[in-house]
Design an enzyme around this catalytic site. Structure first.
Site, PDB file in Angstrom:
ATOM      1  N   SER A 189       0.823  -1.213   0.000  1.00 25.29           N
ATOM      2  CA  SER A 189       0.000   0.000   0.000  1.00 25.29           C
ATOM      3  C   SER A 189       0.856   1.262   0.000  1.00 25.29           C
ATOM      4  O   SER A 189       1.960   1.286   0.557  1.00 25.29           O
ATOM      5  CB  SER A 189      -0.863  -0.026   1.265  1.00 25.29           C
ATOM      6  OG  SER A 189      -1.340   1.258   1.576  1.00 25.29           O
ATOM      7  N   TYR A 210      -2.112  -0.094  10.172  1.00 20.69           N
ATOM      8  CA  TYR A 210      -2.316  -0.711   8.850  1.00 20.69           C
ATOM      9  C   TYR A 210      -1.048  -0.606   8.005  1.00 20.69           C
ATOM     10  O   TYR A 210      -0.574  -1.590   7.419  1.00 20.69           O
ATOM     11  CB  TYR A 210      -3.494  -0.034   8.147  1.00 20.69           C
ATOM     12  CG  TYR A 210      -3.637  -0.407   6.685  1.00 20.69           C
ATOM     13  CD1 TYR A 210      -4.078  -1.683   6.310  1.00 20.69           C
ATOM     14  CD2 TYR A 210      -3.322   0.501   5.669  1.00 20.69           C
ATOM     15  CE1 TYR A 210      -4.196  -2.034   4.973  1.00 20.69           C
ATOM     16  CE2 TYR A 210      -3.447   0.158   4.339  1.00 20.69           C
ATOM     17  CZ  TYR A 210      -3.879  -1.110   3.986  1.00 20.69           C
ATOM     18  OH  TYR A 210      -3.991  -1.456   2.654  1.00 20.69           O
TER      19      TYR A 210
HETATM   20  N1  LIG Z   1      -8.487  -0.437  -2.151  1.00 22.05           N
HETATM   21  C1  LIG Z   1      -7.387   0.268  -1.995  1.00 22.05           C
HETATM   22  O1  LIG Z   1      -7.373   1.487  -2.233  1.00 22.05           O
HETATM   23  C2  LIG Z   1      -6.101  -0.373  -1.538  1.00 22.05           C
HETATM   24  C3  LIG Z   1      -4.957   0.424  -1.450  1.00 22.05           C
HETATM   25  C4  LIG Z   1      -3.769  -0.156  -1.021  1.00 22.05           C
HETATM   26  C5  LIG Z   1      -3.720  -1.508  -0.724  1.00 22.05           C
HETATM   27  N2  LIG Z   1      -4.861  -2.252  -0.792  1.00 22.05           N
HETATM   28  C6  LIG Z   1      -4.762  -3.689  -0.454  1.00 22.05           C
HETATM   29  O2  LIG Z   1      -5.306  -4.451  -1.508  1.00 22.05           O
HETATM   30  C7  LIG Z   1      -5.937  -5.614  -0.987  1.00 22.05           C
HETATM   31  C8  LIG Z   1      -7.387  -5.680  -1.452  1.00 22.05           C
HETATM   32  O3  LIG Z   1      -8.072  -4.509  -0.983  1.00 22.05           O
HETATM   33  P1  LIG Z   1      -9.602  -4.226  -1.295  1.00 22.05           P
HETATM   34  O4  LIG Z   1      -9.795  -2.768  -1.350  1.00 22.05           O
HETATM   35  O5  LIG Z   1     -10.057  -5.092  -2.421  1.00 22.05           O
HETATM   36  O6  LIG Z   1     -10.244  -4.730   0.086  1.00 22.05           O
HETATM   37  P2  LIG Z   1     -11.514  -5.674   0.371  1.00 22.05           P
HETATM   38  O7  LIG Z   1     -11.771  -5.552   1.826  1.00 22.05           O
HETATM   39  O8  LIG Z   1     -12.605  -5.373  -0.580  1.00 22.05           O
HETATM   40  O9  LIG Z   1     -10.930  -7.125   0.042  1.00 22.05           O
HETATM   41  C9  LIG Z   1     -10.191  -7.899   0.963  1.00 22.05           C
HETATM   42  C10 LIG Z   1     -10.820  -9.269   1.025  1.00 22.05           C
HETATM   43  O10 LIG Z   1     -10.062 -10.056   1.952  1.00 22.05           O
HETATM   44  C11 LIG Z   1     -10.963 -10.822   2.714  1.00 22.05           C
HETATM   45  N3  LIG Z   1     -10.345 -11.162   4.002  1.00 22.05           N
HETATM   46  C12 LIG Z   1     -10.110 -10.322   5.060  1.00 22.05           C
HETATM   47  N4  LIG Z   1      -9.569 -11.002   6.068  1.00 22.05           N
HETATM   48  C13 LIG Z   1      -9.426 -12.282   5.652  1.00 22.05           C
HETATM   49  C14 LIG Z   1      -8.950 -13.470   6.264  1.00 22.05           C
HETATM   50  N5  LIG Z   1      -8.505 -13.461   7.532  1.00 22.05           N
HETATM   51  N6  LIG Z   1      -8.964 -14.625   5.548  1.00 22.05           N
HETATM   52  C15 LIG Z   1      -9.452 -14.651   4.278  1.00 22.05           C
HETATM   53  N7  LIG Z   1      -9.927 -13.553   3.649  1.00 22.05           N
HETATM   54  C16 LIG Z   1      -9.918 -12.388   4.327  1.00 22.05           C
HETATM   55  C17 LIG Z   1     -12.196  -9.946   2.885  1.00 22.05           C
HETATM   56  O11 LIG Z   1     -13.362 -10.685   3.197  1.00 22.05           O
HETATM   57  C18 LIG Z   1     -12.258  -9.237   1.534  1.00 22.05           C
HETATM   58  O12 LIG Z   1     -13.125  -9.921   0.643  1.00 22.05           O
HETATM   59  C19 LIG Z   1      -5.773  -5.558   0.523  1.00 22.05           C
HETATM   60  O13 LIG Z   1      -4.616  -6.283   0.877  1.00 22.05           O
HETATM   61  C20 LIG Z   1      -5.553  -4.073   0.785  1.00 22.05           C
HETATM   62  O14 LIG Z   1      -4.832  -3.843   1.964  1.00 22.05           O
HETATM   63  C21 LIG Z   1      -6.043  -1.721  -1.205  1.00 22.05           C
END
Ligand SMILES: NC(=O)c1ccc[n+]([C@@H]2O[C@H](COP(=O)([O-])OP(=O)(O)OC[C@H]3O[C@@H](n4cnc5c(N)ncnc54)[C@H](O)[C@@H]3O)[C@@H](O)[C@H]2O)c1
Length: 319
Positions: A132, A157
């Site tokens: 991130s 985070y």
């Molecule tokens: N959306 C953004 O702007 C952004 C920016 C930087 C990094 N990220 C990273 O990208 C990844 C995806 O983000 P997103 O926005 O799609 O988030 P999201 O919350 O929509 O997706 C994450 C998924 O992981 C699942 N999850 C959470 N804990 C879990 C566990 N213990 N076991 C199995 N599954 C689990 C959740 O149910 C969810 O479906 C994450 O790692 C997030 O930190 C996202």
């Protein structure tokens, strides 16, 4: 263009970014397994609708479970041949990580370690790790580059994501894993997480609710459209060599108050804004230098924020 069919494990594949990646990999004929525990951060119903199309494919397998469950991971890896793991499952979001620090640590760090250990045990060596932009903390130098020092996170985070990168490097060094860590810069578009500003504000403006604006509206973000992130992830999958970290952003920053104006324009309605103090853990700005991804991956982001917001609001009104 012909391409080799592969077997992918996408952790967190029912989420925002994961479900788009799953759709894209399936559409190319690949086999995709997802492990997702439908974490209650937002509703299971929304996540099931994210993967509604994927669930119609015979080449898709959903495993409802937790990456902290080592026995489940052992079963998953022993029963399936996996070529590449794309590890997206995480507790996402900066502000809630201050309330639930222990759980963020457990899922994002211990969960990542479990994935790495299972890969080691079953000799799977190709990994994409979702990092991130938050790892840059309040970096003064812009744009943020992968060679900048990221030792000063300002939220739990961010610290978990930096820790994930460190674990990845260790497994690369010791066991010759090929890993690309991708630092995503605020991702938006259809299916965006409901807690993120663009989604939250758009919905509230449509419903004539007052939107909370944290700070004076001058905090800046580099917003990345989901299709560009998927392009970047897929290029990173094709270019797994050693251990690399890549920024994936648009390399343009927008002030929060400009973002609100763009949303207002697209919806055709003025927002009622309540100004609130800046939230602890929130960084002042994010701004990606994407030259490394352009050079080594051929990453070529396409979306200006104006077009992306238009697409998002069209989707929101339909959903
Ligand atoms: N959306 C953004 O702007 C952004 C920016 C930087 C990094 N990220 C990273 O990208 C990844 C995806 O983000 P997103 O926005 O799609 O988030 P999201 O919350 O929509 O997706 C994450 C998924 O992981 C699942 N999850 C959470 N804990 C879990 C566990 N213990 N076991 C199995 N599954 C689990 C959740 O149910 C969810 O479906 C994450 O790692 C997030 O930190 C996202």
């Amino acid at each position: 263009m012909s391409h080799e069919i592969k077997n992918y494990l996408v952790t967190g594949g029912a989420g925002f970014i994961g479900s788009h990646l799953v759709d894209s990999l399936l559409s190319e004929g690949n086999n995709v397994i997802t492990i997702d525990n439908f974490d209650e951060f937002y509703s299971k119903e929304v996540k099931l609708s994210n993967i509604a199309s994927a669930l119609t494919f015979d080449t898709f397998q959903l495993i409802e479970g937790d990456i902290r469950d080592k026995d489940l991971l052992d079963d998953l890896f022993s029963n399936n041949h996996i070529d590449v793991v794309i590890h997206l499952a995480a507790k996402a979001g900066v502000r809630p990580s201050i309330e639930n620090t222990v759980e963020y640590y457990d899922v994002n760090i211990n969960g990542t370690l479990n994935i790495l250990e299972a890969m080691k045990k079953f000799d799977v060596k190709n990994l994409i790790f979702a990092s991130s932009s938050s790892v840059y903390g309040n970096n003064k130098k812009v744009p943020f580059s992968e060679s900048d020092i990221v030792d000063y996170p300002i939220s739990p985070y961010a610290a978990t994501k930096k820790s994930g990168e460190l674990l990845c490097h260790t497994y690369h060094h010791l066991y010759d894993f090929k890993i690309n860590c991708l630092r995503f810069f605020t991702v938006y578009g259809p299916r965006q997480r409901p807690d993120l500003a663009i989604h939250k504000f758009s919905k509230m403006i449509l419903n004539d609710e007052t939107i909370p604006m944290f700070g004076d509206g001058t905090t800046k973000r580099d917003y990345t459209y989901i299709d560009d992130i998927i392009q970047g992830i897929k290029l990173a999958i094709k270019n797994l060599n050693g251990y690399e970290v890549f920024n994936l952003g648009e390399s343009r920053t927008i002030m929060l108050k400009e973002l609100i104006t763009l949303i207002e324009k697209e919806i055709g309605k003025k927002a009622n804004i309540e100004k609130l103090p800046l939230q602890p853990g929130d960084v002042e700005q994010t701004y990606a230098d994407v030259s490394k991804a352009k050079e080594l991956l051929n990453y070529d982001p396409q979306y200006e924020i104006e077009e992306g917001i238009k697409n998002f609001i069209e989707w929101l009104k339909k959903s």
